[in-house]
Design a protein around this motif. Structure first.
Motif, PDB file in Angstrom:
ATOM      1  N   VAL A  70      -1.053  17.067  30.606  1.00  0.00           N
ATOM      2  CA  VAL A  70      -0.906  16.425  31.997  1.00  0.00           C
ATOM      3  C   VAL A  70       0.167  15.268  31.853  1.00  0.00           C
ATOM      4  O   VAL A  70      -0.355  14.134  31.648  1.00  0.00           O
ATOM      5  CB  VAL A  70      -2.254  15.977  32.160  1.00  0.00           C
ATOM      6  N   ASP A  82       0.498  11.730  42.075  1.00  0.00           N
ATOM      7  CA  ASP A  82       0.398  13.107  41.640  1.00  0.00           C
ATOM      8  C   ASP A  82      -0.236  13.244  40.236  1.00  0.00           C
ATOM      9  O   ASP A  82      -1.119  14.213  39.862  1.00  0.00           O
ATOM     10  CB  ASP A  82       1.837  13.660  41.391  1.00  0.00           C
ATOM     11  N   TYR A  83       0.166  12.176  39.137  1.00  0.00           N
ATOM     12  CA  TYR A  83      -0.411  12.328  37.846  1.00  0.00           C
ATOM     13  C   TYR A  83      -1.882  12.007  37.997  1.00  0.00           C
ATOM     14  O   TYR A  83      -2.639  12.844  37.264  1.00  0.00           O
ATOM     15  CB  TYR A  83       0.253  11.330  37.189  1.00  0.00           C
ATOM     16  N   ARG A  86      -3.692  15.263  39.156  1.00  0.00           N
ATOM     17  CA  ARG A  86      -3.947  16.279  38.091  1.00  0.00           C
ATOM     18  C   ARG A  86      -4.563  16.151  37.275  1.00  0.00           C
ATOM     19  O   ARG A  86      -5.330  16.914  36.510  1.00  0.00           O
ATOM     20  CB  ARG A  86      -2.275  16.615  37.644  1.00  0.00           C
ATOM     21  N   ASP A  89      -8.136  16.656  38.324  1.00  0.00           N
ATOM     22  CA  ASP A  89      -8.166  18.189  38.436  1.00  0.00           C
ATOM     23  C   ASP A  89      -8.585  18.698  36.782  1.00  0.00           C
ATOM     24  O   ASP A  89      -9.504  19.490  36.648  1.00  0.00           O
ATOM     25  CB  ASP A  89      -6.996  18.927  38.642  1.00  0.00           C
ATOM     26  N   ARG A  90      -7.946  18.112  35.845  1.00  0.00           N
ATOM     27  CA  ARG A  90      -8.113  18.483  34.662  1.00  0.00           C
ATOM     28  C   ARG A  90      -9.595  18.046  33.883  1.00  0.00           C
ATOM     29  O   ARG A  90     -10.374  18.869  33.394  1.00  0.00           O
ATOM     30  CB  ARG A  90      -7.280  17.890  33.575  1.00  0.00           C
ATOM     31  N   ARG A 177     -10.910  13.102  45.047  1.00  0.00           N
ATOM     32  CA  ARG A 177      -9.264  13.424  44.505  1.00  0.00           C
ATOM     33  C   ARG A 177      -8.459  12.858  45.560  1.00  0.00           C
ATOM     34  O   ARG A 177      -7.746  11.959  45.064  1.00  0.00           O
ATOM     35  CB  ARG A 177      -9.035  14.673  44.482  1.00  0.00           C
TER      36      ARG A 177
END
Length: 218
Positions: A70, A82-83, A86, A89-90, A177
Motif C-alpha cells: 500500500v 487515496d492512501y 486503500r 481496504d487492506r 471509508r
C-alpha cells in the motif's frame, strides 16, 4: 535430502504471525507455533532466538509487507486521501498488522524494539508523504501519517466501539471509508496551505528532486 532453511523460516513466520495476532506476545505459545508450522520448536530458537525476538521478526515482516503493498502515490492532498482509503481496504481484507501493533502497544508500551527494517521503512513512508505534499515538513508529515494509520488501524481492533457508536448498517464499512478519505484529505489540504504560505516552501525543482528520491516519479 537437504533441509530447506528458507522454507522452514517462512512456515514459522506464517504460523507465528497467526499466533501472535490472535493471542499477543504474552499469550502466544512456541509449541503451538512449531506445531502449526510442522517443525520442531528448536528451529524457532535456532533461526529467531527467544519468543520476543520472533515477535519482532513477525512485526517487522508484516509492516514491510503492508507498506510495500500500500504505497503512497500521486501528488497533493487527494493522494493522501487515496492512501487512507486503500489502507482501510487492506485492513478490512486482512487486519493482521493492526492487531500486532495494538498487542505491541498494550504489552510493551513505548519500550519496543526498533529493528532497522522497521525504522527504515517508517522513514521512507514519511518521506513519501513529504513528496506528495511539497513544502510540508517532516514533523507535520509524520503526524499526518500517524493520524491516518491510527484511524485505519482502529477498524479491525475496535469493532465493538464502532457498532455502539455508529450501528451496524449494511453500508457501514463504505461510510466509514468515505469518512476516513475525507478526513485525511482535509487535514492534508490544511497542512499544504499552511506550508505554501511559509517562506521556506520548496521550489518546483526541489519538489521534483524529493519525488525522485522517494520513488514517486518512477
Amino acid at each position: 535430502m537437504a533441509w530447506n532453511t528458507e522454507r522452514t523460516k517462512d512456515l514459522l513466520l506464517a504460523a507465528a504471525t497467526e499466533e501472535f495476532s490472535s493471542n499477543g506476545l504474552a499469550g502466544a505459545r512456541v509449541d503451538r507455533i512449531a506445531a502449526a508450522a510442522g517443525v520442531n520448536k528448536e528451529r524457532i530458537y535456532q533461526y529467531f532466538g527467544k519468543k520476543d525476538d520472533l515477535f519482532d521478526a513477525v512485526l517487522a515482516a508484516e509492516m514491510v509487507r503492508v507498506m510495500t503493498e500500500v504505497p503512497i502515490e500521486g501528488l497533493g492532498p487527494e493522494a493522501v486521501g487515496d492512501y487512507a482509503g486503500r489502507l482501510f481496504d487492506r485492513h478490512i481484507s486482512e487486519g493482521v498488522l493492526p492487531r500486532l501493533l495494538f498487542w505491541e502497544g498494550l504489552e510493551r508500551g513505548r519500550e519496543t524494539v526498533s529493528r532497522a527494517t522497521r525504522s527504515d521503512h517508517c522513514a521512507t513512508k514519511v518521506g513519501q508523504v513529504m513528496a506528495v505534499l511539497p513544502g510540508v515538513g517532516r514533523t507535520d508529515a509524520a503526524d499526518l501519517l500517524i493520524t491516518v494509520i491510527t484511524l485505519c488501524d482502529g477498524w479491525p481492533v475496535l469493532p465493538q466501539i464502532d457498532t455502539l457508536l455508529a450501528g451496524s448498517s449494511p453500508d457501514r464499512a463504505i461510510r466509514r471509508r468515505a469518512f476516513l478519505v475525507r478526513t485525511a484529505t482535509l487535514i492534508a489540504e490544511a497542512l499544504q496551505v499552511e506550508a505554501n504560505s511559509s517562506p521556506s516552501a520548496l521550489r518546483p525543482a526541489e519538489v521534483k528532486t524529493l519525488l525522485r528520491g522517494n520513488g514517486a516519479l518512477q
